[in-house]
Design an enzyme around this catalytic site. Structure first.
Site, PDB file in Angstrom:
ATOM      1  N   CYS A 155       0.821  -1.224   0.000  1.00 44.62           N
ATOM      2  CA  CYS A 155       0.000   0.000   0.000  1.00 44.62           C
ATOM      3  C   CYS A 155       0.849   1.266   0.000  1.00 44.62           C
ATOM      4  O   CYS A 155       0.324   2.363  -0.175  1.00 44.62           O
ATOM      5  CB  CYS A 155      -0.942   0.013   1.198  1.00 44.62           C
ATOM      6  SG  CYS A 155      -2.045  -1.409   1.243  1.00 44.62           S
ATOM      7  N   HIS A 209      -9.043   3.207  -2.453  1.00 45.77           N
ATOM      8  CA  HIS A 209      -7.686   2.759  -2.154  1.00 45.77           C
ATOM      9  C   HIS A 209      -7.177   1.769  -3.203  1.00 45.77           C
ATOM     10  O   HIS A 209      -7.018   0.586  -2.925  1.00 45.77           O
ATOM     11  CB  HIS A 209      -7.659   2.138  -0.746  1.00 45.77           C
ATOM     12  CG  HIS A 209      -6.319   1.682  -0.289  1.00 45.77           C
ATOM     13  ND1 HIS A 209      -5.139   2.278  -0.688  1.00 45.77           N
ATOM     14  CD2 HIS A 209      -5.954   0.653   0.525  1.00 45.77           C
ATOM     15  CE1 HIS A 209      -4.117   1.642  -0.119  1.00 45.77           C
ATOM     16  NE2 HIS A 209      -4.579   0.650   0.610  1.00 45.77           N
TER      17      HIS A 209
END
Lengths: 134, 379
Positions: free
Chosen positions: B80, B323
């Protein structure tokens, strides 16, 4: 079909025990088995040992919607092994129990994941052991 | 020391784009950065491309569509934090004099991967055995609740606030606000986190162009300075991220504040790593916006709202902007670029002068997490 989730992760027993490493110099226990000591950065000081099969539940969550391959629902917890390392693993026999921090748990072996071809991956699971410690 | 500046930003909406290839999403984001700034594509001297699952030479495949070829293109994966790692790489290349103009892009396509939870670090033992991300953050929540008395309502208020930002953000897919009651009543994912406490699965891309002190004034009259770019990895740790604080974030933030000469009380706007509601509370404490244990009551009281003491995730954050893993860190820098230039439209933070971006990436058994990044920007 079934196979261990990872080679050299546990011995079947009975009783089943996780395998880890103990440093002959510092006495520290590690899980899973380590090729060298990552704290002292030294090689050749580790010996393979069976880890304690009992411990205490430090944290947990019940997962209602599982990812592909995992049981649904399932529960997972962080377990501090008695005198040994801390690890994260699935819980079992939790459905009729009020899970709580500090609960004693003991290790068993079970299917922790099912492969797309139906193969069961066998690994450690922890079940409530009764009583309470802190 | 010569400075490094953000001079352009572009992104695609973050939502499901099932019929668009990831390289095309990345092209659209880069092209938006180029056309909005008038920078010549031929002037870009190097690029870093962040992604987690998009395969070999993803950056080259995207940039050749614009005709940006021949120069160094480095693809980087840090889960991430991949996009933030790309920004960090370009920053350091410019700082080192390797280039005057560099491009950081990030992109991810998660739709069409079978749904469900975000794919795990594929060969990580505890992840294979069920340490999925919602479970990790659920245990982070339990620890914070037990230690500090943080409540479900306080956590839910984060989802409500960030959805408000997402609704105002044209790059977000969300169009409707939610209430605390709706967050609490949503289907349970991992106790105590309901579906509305978790970020959605989305696709998207973002790009920023960075420039050296030497050329910045030729490119824009409104540069945004990168005052600190810090990355760190997790230290040995046997509970991963399932704790009531992030040692890695605290350590990186302290270093960034020192480098920038700016303290947490001077940050006006922050885009932080909030894949789940609890993460925003924990990271507000880690970043020094309040003391440990204070974030829950402060969040419920509006402290982190757009007009609060520090505006946290006015874009909607991961929770309500979306995301797409590799795109997120770059999108955070793009959002700060727009906020600090006063170009953030309906979601503009009043008089924003200093901003901070924070990401965390990668569940790896044995360390807290794979990576964290902190970027501090000022207008």
């Amino acid at each position: 079909m079934k196979r261990p989730v990872q080679e050299n992760l546990f011995e079947e027993g009975p009783p089943p025990r996780l395998l880890g490493s103990r440093c002959r110099e510092t006495g520290e226990l590690f899980y899973p088995v380590q090729a060298m000591n990552p704290v002292t950065h030294r090689e050749g000081t580790m010996e393979q040992v069976a880890l304690p099969s009992t411990g205490v539940l430090l944290n947990f969550s019940r997962i209602a919607r599982a990812a592909p391959g995992l049981p649904s629902p399932f529960a997972i917890g962080i377990i501090a092994l008695d005198g040994g390392p801390t690890l994260t693993a699935q819980l079992t026999d939790w459905q009729d129990v009020e899970l709580r921090t500090g609960m004693p748990v003991e290790m068993t072996l079970g299917c922790v994941r099912t492969e797309p071809d139906g193969t069961s991956l066998i690994g450690p699971q922890y079940r409530p052991a009764g009583g309470s410690r802190t | 020391m010569s400075g490094v500046y953000v001079v352009a930003a572009g992104m695609t909406p973050f939502r499901q784009h099932p019929d668009t290839a990831v390289h095309e999403l990345a092209r659209q984001a880069v092209w938006a950065a180029i056309t909005s700034s008038g920078i010549d594509p031929e002037a870009i001297e190097l690029a870093y491309a962040g992604h987690a699952y998009q395969g070999q030479c993803f950056g080259q495949k995207a940039l050749l569509k614009i005709g940006i070829t021949g120069m160094p293109i480095v693809n980087c994966e840090n889960a991430c934090a991949s996009g933030a790692s790309a920004v960090w790489g370009v920053y350091n290349a410019i700082k080192a004099g390797q280039a005057d103009i560099g491009l950081a892009l990030g992109a991810e396509k998660l739709s069409g991967r079978g749904g469900g939870f975000t794919p795990m670090v594929a060969d990580d033992l505890e992840s294979i055995m069920g340490r999925v991300m919602p479970a990790v953050f659920a245990m982070m929540a339990r620890k914070h609740m037990e230690r500090y008395g943080t409540t479900l309502e306080q956590m839910a208020s984060v989802a409500v606030k960030n959805r408000r930002g997402g609704v105002l953000n044209p790059y977000s897919a969300w169009t409707e606000n939610i209430t605390i009651e709706e967050v609490l009543a949503a289907p349970m994912i991992a106790e105590p986190l309901t579906r509305l406490s978790c970020c959605p699965v989305s696709d998207g891309a973002a790009a920023v162009i960075l420039a050296s002190e030497r050329v910045v004034r030729r490119l824009t009259g409104k540069p945004v300075a990168i005052r600190a770019a810090v990355m760190a990895s997790g230290r040995r740790n046997d509970v991963g991220m399932a704790d009531d604080n992030s040692e890695m974030t605290i350590r990186a933030a302290r270093q960034a504040y020192e480098i920038a000469g700016i303290g947490p009380d001077e940050i006006d706007v922050c885009e932080l790593h909030d894949p789940f509601t609890i993460a925003e509370l924990v990271h507000c404490e880690d970043l020094g916006f309040c003391a440990p244990g204070e974030a829950g009551p402060l969040a419920l009281g509006g402290h982190f709202d757009r007009d609060g003491a520090v505006a946290v995730s006015p874009s909607g954050g991961l929770l309500a902007r979306g995301h797409p893993l590799g795109a997120t860190g770059v999108a955070q820098i793009a959002e700060l670029f727009w906020q600090l230039r006063g170009e953030a439209g309906d979601r503009q933070v009043p008089d924003a002068r200093a901003g901070l971006a924070h990401t965390v990436g990668g569940g790896v058994t044995g360390i807290e997490a794979g990576a964290t990044s902190i970027h501090i920007l000022t207008r």
